[in-house]
Design a protein around this motif. Structure first.
Motif, PDB file in Angstrom:
ATOM      1  N   ASP A  53       0.833  -1.211   0.000  1.00 16.97           N
ATOM      2  CA  ASP A  53       0.000   0.000   0.000  1.00 16.97           C
ATOM      3  C   ASP A  53       0.867   1.260   0.000  1.00 16.97           C
ATOM      4  O   ASP A  53       0.588   2.210  -0.735  1.00 16.97           O
ATOM      5  N   SER A  54       1.931   1.266   0.807  1.00 23.64           N
ATOM      6  CA  SER A  54       2.802   2.427   0.865  1.00 23.64           C
ATOM      7  C   SER A  54       3.539   2.643  -0.454  1.00 23.64           C
ATOM      8  O   SER A  54       3.659   3.774  -0.922  1.00 23.64           O
ATOM      9  N   LEU A  55       4.030   1.562  -1.062  1.00 17.83           N
ATOM     10  CA  LEU A  55       4.750   1.694  -2.333  1.00 17.83           C
ATOM     11  C   LEU A  55       3.834   2.172  -3.452  1.00 17.83           C
ATOM     12  O   LEU A  55       4.259   2.944  -4.321  1.00 17.83           O
ATOM     13  N   GLU A  57       1.122   4.084  -2.898  1.00 18.92           N
ATOM     14  CA  GLU A  57       0.847   5.484  -2.553  1.00 18.92           C
ATOM     15  C   GLU A  57       2.002   6.394  -2.974  1.00 18.92           C
ATOM     16  O   GLU A  57       1.780   7.503  -3.454  1.00 18.92           O
ATOM     17  N   ARG A  58       3.224   5.911  -2.835  1.00 20.76           N
ATOM     18  CA  ARG A  58       4.406   6.680  -3.229  1.00 20.76           C
ATOM     19  C   ARG A  58       4.643   6.647  -4.739  1.00 20.76           C
ATOM     20  O   ARG A  58       5.548   7.294  -5.237  1.00 20.76           O
ATOM     21  N   LYS A  59       3.849   5.822  -5.430  1.00 23.70           N
ATOM     22  CA  LYS A  59       3.954   5.655  -6.884  1.00 23.70           C
ATOM     23  C   LYS A  59       5.278   5.007  -7.305  1.00 23.70           C
ATOM     24  O   LYS A  59       5.780   5.234  -8.398  1.00 23.70           O
ATOM     25  N   TRP A  60       5.839   4.190  -6.413  1.00 19.89           N
ATOM     26  CA  TRP A  60       7.022   3.408  -6.758  1.00 19.89           C
ATOM     27  C   TRP A  60       6.605   2.194  -7.564  1.00 19.89           C
ATOM     28  O   TRP A  60       7.362   1.702  -8.388  1.00 19.89           O
ATOM     29  N   VAL A  61       5.424   1.688  -7.292  1.00 19.11           N
ATOM     30  CA  VAL A  61       4.862   0.555  -8.034  1.00 19.11           C
ATOM     31  C   VAL A  61       3.417   0.867  -8.371  1.00 19.11           C
ATOM     32  O   VAL A  61       2.793   1.728  -7.758  1.00 19.11           O
ATOM     33  N   GLY A  62       2.902   0.159  -9.376  1.00 18.94           N
ATOM     34  CA  GLY A  62       1.498   0.277  -9.754  1.00 18.94           C
ATOM     35  C   GLY A  62       0.947  -1.103 -10.030  1.00 18.94           C
ATOM     36  O   GLY A  62       1.692  -2.037 -10.343  1.00 18.94           O
ATOM     37  N   ARG A  63      -0.342  -1.229  -9.902  1.00 19.31           N
ATOM     38  CA  ARG A  63      -1.001  -2.511 -10.171  1.00 19.31           C
ATOM     39  C   ARG A  63      -1.137  -2.726 -11.677  1.00 19.31           C
ATOM     40  O   ARG A  63      -1.397  -1.794 -12.424  1.00 19.31           O
ATOM     41  N   VAL A  64      -0.960  -3.969 -12.101  1.00 17.53           N
ATOM     42  CA  VAL A  64      -1.181  -4.349 -13.489  1.00 17.53           C
ATOM     43  C   VAL A  64      -2.662  -4.689 -13.623  1.00 17.53           C
ATOM     44  O   VAL A  64      -3.166  -5.522 -12.858  1.00 17.53           O
TER      45      VAL A  64
END
Length: 89
Positions: A53-55, A57-64
């Motif tokens: 959730d934090s990653l 929110e930080r836009k380090w990762v996104g869902r495919v």
């Protein structure tokens, strides 16, 4: 050594808060989970969920879309390298 709570805290995860919520819900705080397709372990449980959730929110990762997979973003690649000395290819 480095304290785990400090590392997770730097990534936006309050370990004490996650631990308390997990205890109230009876969800495991942390456990290893073998990914059946990649044959690699990942962090499961409340702590793993809070980290994801934090990653996001930080836009380090996104869902495919239409998948459980995550993708590392361009800013995430730079942040993983800068903050954790991890190179993502």
């Amino acid at each position: 050594g480095i304290e785990a709570a400090a590392v997770f805290g730097a990534l936006g995860v309050d370990v004490a808060e996650v631990t308390e919520k997990a205890r109230r819900s009876r969800r495991p705080i942390a456990r290893a989970c073998l990914d059946w397709s990649e044959r690699q372990y990942h962090l499961a449980g409340a702590l793993g969920g809070a980290l994801v959730d934090s990653l996001i929110e930080r836009k380090w990762v996104g869902r495919v879309p239409s998948s459980r997979a995550l993708r590392v973003t361009g800013p995430g690649r730079r942040a993983f390298h800068r903050e954790l000395d991890i190179r993502v290819v």
